[in-house]
Scaffold this motif. Sequence first.
Motif, PDB file in Angstrom:
ATOM      1  N   PHE A  68      22.985  30.652  14.262  1.00 22.36           N
ATOM      2  CA  PHE A  68      23.083  31.627  13.176  1.00 22.36           C
ATOM      3  C   PHE A  68      22.832  30.899  11.861  1.00 22.36           C
ATOM      4  O   PHE A  68      23.328  29.785  11.657  1.00 22.36           O
ATOM      5  CB  PHE A  68      24.480  32.244  13.081  1.00 22.36           C
ATOM      6  CG  PHE A  68      24.869  33.156  14.203  1.00 22.36           C
ATOM      7  CD1 PHE A  68      24.524  34.501  14.190  1.00 22.36           C
ATOM      8  CD2 PHE A  68      25.620  32.671  15.264  1.00 22.36           C
ATOM      9  CE1 PHE A  68      24.906  35.346  15.210  1.00 22.36           C
ATOM     10  CE2 PHE A  68      26.009  33.505  16.292  1.00 22.36           C
ATOM     11  CZ  PHE A  68      25.653  34.856  16.265  1.00 22.36           C
ATOM     12  N   PRO A  70      24.123  31.458   8.244  1.00 25.38           N
ATOM     13  CA  PRO A  70      25.231  32.293   7.755  1.00 25.38           C
ATOM     14  C   PRO A  70      24.796  33.518   6.957  1.00 25.38           C
ATOM     15  O   PRO A  70      25.379  34.594   7.120  1.00 25.38           O
ATOM     16  CB  PRO A  70      26.039  31.307   6.904  1.00 25.38           C
ATOM     17  CG  PRO A  70      25.809  29.989   7.571  1.00 25.38           C
ATOM     18  CD  PRO A  70      24.371  30.023   8.022  1.00 25.38           C
ATOM     19  N   LYS A  71      23.760  33.385   6.139  1.00 29.50           N
ATOM     20  CA  LYS A  71      23.329  34.526   5.333  1.00 29.50           C
ATOM     21  C   LYS A  71      22.722  35.638   6.169  1.00 29.50           C
ATOM     22  O   LYS A  71      22.614  36.784   5.714  1.00 29.50           O
ATOM     23  CB  LYS A  71      22.315  34.077   4.279  1.00 29.50           C
ATOM     24  CG  LYS A  71      22.903  33.225   3.168  1.00 29.50           C
ATOM     25  CD  LYS A  71      21.850  32.890   2.131  1.00 29.50           C
ATOM     26  CE  LYS A  71      22.439  32.052   0.998  1.00 29.50           C
ATOM     27  NZ  LYS A  71      21.414  31.699  -0.019  1.00 29.50           N
ATOM     28  N   ILE A  73      23.731  36.661   9.351  1.00 29.72           N
ATOM     29  CA  ILE A  73      24.592  37.338  10.321  1.00 29.72           C
ATOM     30  C   ILE A  73      24.603  38.829  10.007  1.00 29.72           C
ATOM     31  O   ILE A  73      24.733  39.232   8.852  1.00 29.72           O
ATOM     32  CB  ILE A  73      26.014  36.753  10.284  1.00 29.72           C
ATOM     33  CG1 ILE A  73      25.995  35.302  10.787  1.00 29.72           C
ATOM     34  CG2 ILE A  73      26.970  37.584  11.129  1.00 29.72           C
ATOM     35  CD1 ILE A  73      27.322  34.607  10.685  1.00 29.72           C
ATOM     36  N   GLN A 177      31.645  34.222   8.574  1.00 30.74           N
ATOM     37  CA  GLN A 177      30.450  34.259   7.737  1.00 30.74           C
ATOM     38  C   GLN A 177      30.813  34.138   6.261  1.00 30.74           C
ATOM     39  O   GLN A 177      30.252  33.312   5.526  1.00 30.74           O
ATOM     40  CB  GLN A 177      29.681  35.559   7.960  1.00 30.74           C
ATOM     41  CG  GLN A 177      28.470  35.702   7.044  1.00 30.74           C
ATOM     42  CD  GLN A 177      27.877  37.099   7.052  1.00 30.74           C
ATOM     43  OE1 GLN A 177      28.595  38.084   7.216  1.00 30.74           O
ATOM     44  NE2 GLN A 177      26.562  37.190   6.894  1.00 30.74           N
ATOM     45  N   GLN A 178      31.740  34.957   5.815  1.00 33.43           N
ATOM     46  CA  GLN A 178      32.154  34.937   4.414  1.00 33.43           C
ATOM     47  C   GLN A 178      32.708  33.575   4.030  1.00 33.43           C
ATOM     48  O   GLN A 178      32.391  33.023   2.965  1.00 33.43           O
ATOM     49  CB  GLN A 178      33.205  36.019   4.204  1.00 33.43           C
ATOM     50  CG  GLN A 178      33.814  36.077   2.822  1.00 33.43           C
ATOM     51  CD  GLN A 178      34.865  37.173   2.736  1.00 33.43           C
ATOM     52  OE1 GLN A 178      34.553  38.354   2.694  1.00 33.43           O
ATOM     53  NE2 GLN A 178      36.134  36.784   2.740  1.00 33.43           N
ATOM     54  N   LEU A 181      29.913  30.779   3.914  1.00 32.46           N
ATOM     55  CA  LEU A 181      29.067  30.925   2.732  1.00 32.46           C
ATOM     56  C   LEU A 181      29.801  30.471   1.476  1.00 32.46           C
ATOM     57  O   LEU A 181      29.234  29.792   0.605  1.00 32.46           O
ATOM     58  CB  LEU A 181      28.609  32.374   2.592  1.00 32.46           C
ATOM     59  CG  LEU A 181      27.554  32.847   3.595  1.00 32.46           C
ATOM     60  CD1 LEU A 181      27.324  34.341   3.467  1.00 32.46           C
ATOM     61  CD2 LEU A 181      26.240  32.087   3.391  1.00 32.46           C
TER      62      LEU A 181
END
Length: 237
Positions: A68, A70-71, A73, A177-178, A181
């Motif tokens: 993945f 991250p941006k 997902i 994810q959050q 990032l």
Amino acid sequence: MKSLSFLDHPLAAFPPPDQALTEPNGLLAVGGDLRPERLLSAYYNGIFPWFNSDDPILWWSPDPRAIFLPKQIKISSSLRKYLKKQPWRYTVNHAFSDVMAGCALPRQKQAGTWISQDIQTAYQKLHQQGYAHSVEVWHGKQLIGGLYGIALGQVFCGESMFHRHTNASKAAMAVLQQHLLTMGFALIDAQVMNPHHESLGAQAIKRTDFLQLLHLYRDQDVQANAWLPSEVSLELP
């Protein structure tokens, strides 16, 4: 030349990942141990353990590799709406052992688990040393989902996730994810593609391309407070 290596003494090093077998895809080495030093060496070089409790330790580096960015997902609009309605709480590194235990429970249509007690003990040591981390999803005081993995520089090597409520593991992924990032991470290693990963936006890339990304990001810095135990808010647009 493709060949299977046997790690028959404590100092035996891993072979290069490109020596892994094509059938079964990615099997690279057999044996060794689960000491923190060996596990970290494995992840640092794009290798991970995966074996049943009655098997010897098996080490893998498959081709292709699931990752993945991250941006990228995917959190669907329906999932966003669902999560906004939930009274759930989210934490980082509050219940690592409990998350591993949740991931270790057999899934539906699955007779056993590869996350044995030896695996749990080994990764708990990595957690104590600051390398293994967890994300937790709570409903009140009940742990209803989560995930765990290994962080090396700007790379998060995802290991497993679980849920006890619908979409709780996807909520953990949204929190991850959050968090990644915010803290400056660039890559998530998802190891092997499956429908769940694909639905969340994973890509299957060549092992050589994965190793280039790993080498690029594994020694890069992230924010110093990235893995302090914390409670986090899930911000959904």
